[in-house]
Design an enzyme around this catalytic site. Structure first.
Site, PDB file in Angstrom:
ATOM      1  N   TYR A  47      -1.866  -1.165  10.487  1.00  0.00           N
ATOM      2  CA  TYR A  47      -1.936  -1.384   9.029  1.00  0.00           C
ATOM      3  C   TYR A  47      -0.670  -0.846   8.381  1.00  0.00           C
ATOM      4  O   TYR A  47      -0.053  -1.514   7.545  1.00  0.00           O
ATOM      5  CB  TYR A  47      -3.180  -0.679   8.479  1.00  0.00           C
ATOM      6  CG  TYR A  47      -3.455  -0.925   7.008  1.00  0.00           C
ATOM      7  CD1 TYR A  47      -4.292  -1.962   6.598  1.00  0.00           C
ATOM      8  CD2 TYR A  47      -2.897  -0.112   6.020  1.00  0.00           C
ATOM      9  CE1 TYR A  47      -4.562  -2.185   5.251  1.00  0.00           C
ATOM     10  CE2 TYR A  47      -3.160  -0.320   4.675  1.00  0.00           C
ATOM     11  CZ  TYR A  47      -3.996  -1.359   4.292  1.00  0.00           C
ATOM     12  OH  TYR A  47      -4.256  -1.571   2.953  1.00  0.00           O
TER      13      TYR A  47
ATOM     14  N   SER B  46       0.875  -1.183   0.000  1.00  0.00           N
ATOM     15  CA  SER B  46       0.000   0.000   0.000  1.00  0.00           C
ATOM     16  C   SER B  46       0.906   1.224   0.000  1.00  0.00           C
ATOM     17  O   SER B  46       2.059   1.148   0.451  1.00  0.00           O
ATOM     18  CB  SER B  46      -0.861   0.009   1.265  1.00  0.00           C
ATOM     19  OG  SER B  46      -1.520   1.248   1.418  1.00  0.00           O
TER      20      SER B  46
HETATM   21  P1  NAD Z   1     -11.310  -6.448  -0.260  1.00  0.00           P
HETATM   22  O1  NAD Z   1     -11.878  -6.490   1.107  1.00  0.00           O
HETATM   23  O2  NAD Z   1     -12.219  -6.091  -1.388  1.00  0.00           O
HETATM   24  O3  NAD Z   1     -10.593  -7.831  -0.598  1.00  0.00           O
HETATM   25  C1  NAD Z   1      -9.772  -8.476   0.348  1.00  0.00           C
HETATM   26  C2  NAD Z   1     -10.041  -9.972   0.292  1.00  0.00           C
HETATM   27  O4  NAD Z   1      -9.163 -10.617   1.219  1.00  0.00           O
HETATM   28  C3  NAD Z   1     -11.470 -10.322   0.693  1.00  0.00           C
HETATM   29  O5  NAD Z   1     -12.068 -11.188  -0.245  1.00  0.00           O
HETATM   30  C4  NAD Z   1     -11.302 -10.985   2.048  1.00  0.00           C
HETATM   31  O6  NAD Z   1     -12.295 -11.966   2.318  1.00  0.00           O
HETATM   32  C5  NAD Z   1      -9.913 -11.594   1.915  1.00  0.00           C
HETATM   33  N1  NAD Z   1      -9.330 -11.862   3.221  1.00  0.00           N
HETATM   34  C6  NAD Z   1      -9.319 -11.064   4.313  1.00  0.00           C
HETATM   35  N2  NAD Z   1      -8.731 -11.675   5.337  1.00  0.00           N
HETATM   36  C7  NAD Z   1      -8.356 -12.901   4.909  1.00  0.00           C
HETATM   37  C8  NAD Z   1      -7.719 -14.002   5.528  1.00  0.00           C
HETATM   38  N3  NAD Z   1      -7.365 -13.952   6.820  1.00  0.00           N
HETATM   39  N4  NAD Z   1      -7.483 -15.100   4.799  1.00  0.00           N
HETATM   40  C9  NAD Z   1      -7.878 -15.160   3.495  1.00  0.00           C
HETATM   41  N5  NAD Z   1      -8.502 -14.148   2.856  1.00  0.00           N
HETATM   42  C10 NAD Z   1      -8.733 -13.035   3.558  1.00  0.00           C
HETATM   43  O7  NAD Z   1     -10.110  -5.410  -0.170  1.00  0.00           O
HETATM   44  P2  NAD Z   1      -8.993  -4.958  -1.219  1.00  0.00           P
HETATM   45  O8  NAD Z   1      -8.953  -3.496  -1.141  1.00  0.00           O
HETATM   46  O9  NAD Z   1      -9.144  -5.634  -2.512  1.00  0.00           O
HETATM   47  O10 NAD Z   1      -7.692  -5.517  -0.489  1.00  0.00           O
HETATM   48  C11 NAD Z   1      -6.723  -6.321  -1.140  1.00  0.00           C
HETATM   49  C12 NAD Z   1      -5.353  -5.889  -0.682  1.00  0.00           C
HETATM   50  O11 NAD Z   1      -5.132  -4.564  -1.159  1.00  0.00           O
HETATM   51  C13 NAD Z   1      -5.179  -5.832   0.835  1.00  0.00           C
HETATM   52  O12 NAD Z   1      -3.910  -6.352   1.177  1.00  0.00           O
HETATM   53  C14 NAD Z   1      -5.239  -4.352   1.128  1.00  0.00           C
HETATM   54  O13 NAD Z   1      -4.552  -4.007   2.296  1.00  0.00           O
HETATM   55  C15 NAD Z   1      -4.596  -3.788  -0.115  1.00  0.00           C
HETATM   56  N6  NAD Z   1      -4.832  -2.373  -0.397  1.00  0.00           N
HETATM   57  C16 NAD Z   1      -6.066  -1.918  -0.698  1.00  0.00           C
HETATM   58  C17 NAD Z   1      -6.235  -0.574  -0.969  1.00  0.00           C
HETATM   59  C18 NAD Z   1      -7.572   0.012  -1.329  1.00  0.00           C
HETATM   60  O14 NAD Z   1      -7.691   1.244  -1.423  1.00  0.00           O
HETATM   61  N7  NAD Z   1      -8.597  -0.762  -1.560  1.00  0.00           N
HETATM   62  C19 NAD Z   1      -5.152   0.302  -0.916  1.00  0.00           C
HETATM   63  C20 NAD Z   1      -3.906  -0.198  -0.602  1.00  0.00           C
HETATM   64  C21 NAD Z   1      -3.749  -1.549  -0.354  1.00  0.00           C
END
Ligand code: NAD
Length: 276
Positions: free
Chosen positions: A178, A164
């Site tokens: 985080y 991130s």
């Molecule tokens: P999201 O919630 O849409 O998807 C995350 C997925 O991970 C979900 O399907 C959830 O069920 C799964 N998950 C959560 N905990 C888990 C576990 N213990 N075991 C297995 N699966 C698990 O969110 P996203 O935004 O797509 O997040 C994906 C990655 O992107 C994460 O690492 C998040 O920190 C990172 N991220 C997101 C953003 C943003 O703005 N959306 C920004 C920076 C980083």
């Protein structure tokens, strides 16, 4: 190599953690749409069934297994099953992640951002800290370890972490666990990249800015929040999962063969600073 082959992932075996939603689902789609066979791993069983069946009905070669990345023994077995099902393991997205829990994007405003009750240092519980570290940092470690066990003997592979911009930019709204987990994952990526380079395994990180997904209860789906965030982003808009597919394909494909140990931000210019 002809330029049309540079981005070919046809026939690749791929594993994506957190593949049922948001960015992980976009990684799954980007690879499957280009002929790869993808195993989607996720703790969300209903979401996983819904999305894997939707992709299968579109004719893509995906399979799904429900697991929690905190269960390392099950994760190891899931990698063996993916290898058996696909016949090879070429690319792994260590992507599963969660927000910082209660208080994340809570009811604070403006200067109160870093001082909201649950997110303030003195109020930060061990449980809140540990949950984020266990999933967002230790879960990535366990995923990389499971993948490397298979990739080292074959002397090839691509490991792609989702970190991130919070790995290097303080964002009070998000919570310190985080940011610590993402910074830790970024440096873990560099260490593992150095170790595995001699095995022809590249290790890189995608550092997203603000993307509309289901994280944090899907707060980013709120159009008013998107408009407010867009004002701080030089490209004047937030990111959507479609925006990340090209970078995922690049890092998974022959095009990035000599690139390792790098964290690539994809944020519409957000971390460059204010443009207006
Ligand atoms: P999201 O919630 O849409 O998807 C995350 C997925 O991970 C979900 O399907 C959830 O069920 C799964 N998950 C959560 N905990 C888990 C576990 N213990 N075991 C297995 N699966 C698990 O969110 P996203 O935004 O797509 O997040 C994906 C990655 O992107 C994460 O690492 C998040 O920190 C990172 N991220 C997101 C953003 C943003 O703005 N959306 C920004 C920076 C980083």
């Amino acid at each position: 190599m002809k330029s049309e082959q540079l981005f070919s992932v046809e026939g690749y075996g791929v594993v994506v953690t957190g593949g049922a939603s948001g960015l992980g689902l976009a990684f799954t789609e980007a690879l499957a749409e280009n002929g790869a066979r993808v195993t989607m791993l996720d703790v969300d069983a209903p979401g996983l069934t819904l999305e894997s069946q939707r992709l299968q009905q579109l004719g893509y070669q995906v399979r799904a297994e429900t697991l929690d990345v905190r269960d390392h023994a099950t994760l190891e077995r899931a990698f063996d099953a993916a290898l058996a099902a696909h016949g090879r393991l070429d690319v792994v997205f260590a992507n599963a992640g969660v927000d910082s829990g209660p208080g994340f994007m809570g009811d604070w405003t403006g200067s109160q951002q870093s001082r909201n009750a649950e997110g303030a240092l003195c109020n930060y519980t061990d449980q809140r800290w540990q949950r984020v570290i266990d999933i967002n940092l230790t879960g990535i470690f366990a995923t990389l370890r499971a993948a490397a066990r298979i990739m080292k003997p074959q002397r090839s592979g691509r490991l792609i972490l989702t970190t991130s911009v919070a790995a290097y930019q303080c964002e009070p709204a998000i919570g310190s666990a985080y940011m610590a987990a993402k910074a830790g994952a970024a440096h873990l990526m560099r260490c593992v990249a150095q170790e595995l380079a001699a095995y022809n395994i590249t290790v890189n990180a995608i550092a997203p800015g603000f993307f509309v997904t289901n994280i944090g209860g899907g707060h980013a789906k709120n159009p008013a929040l998107q408009a407010a965030m867009g004002k701080n982003i030089p490209m004047h808009r937030v990111g959507f999962p479609e925006d990340i597919k090209g970078l995922a394909l690049f890092l998974a494909s022959p095009a990035s063969a000599y690139l390792t140990g790098q964290q690539i931000s994809i944020d519409g210019g957000w971390t460059l600073g204010a443009a207006d």
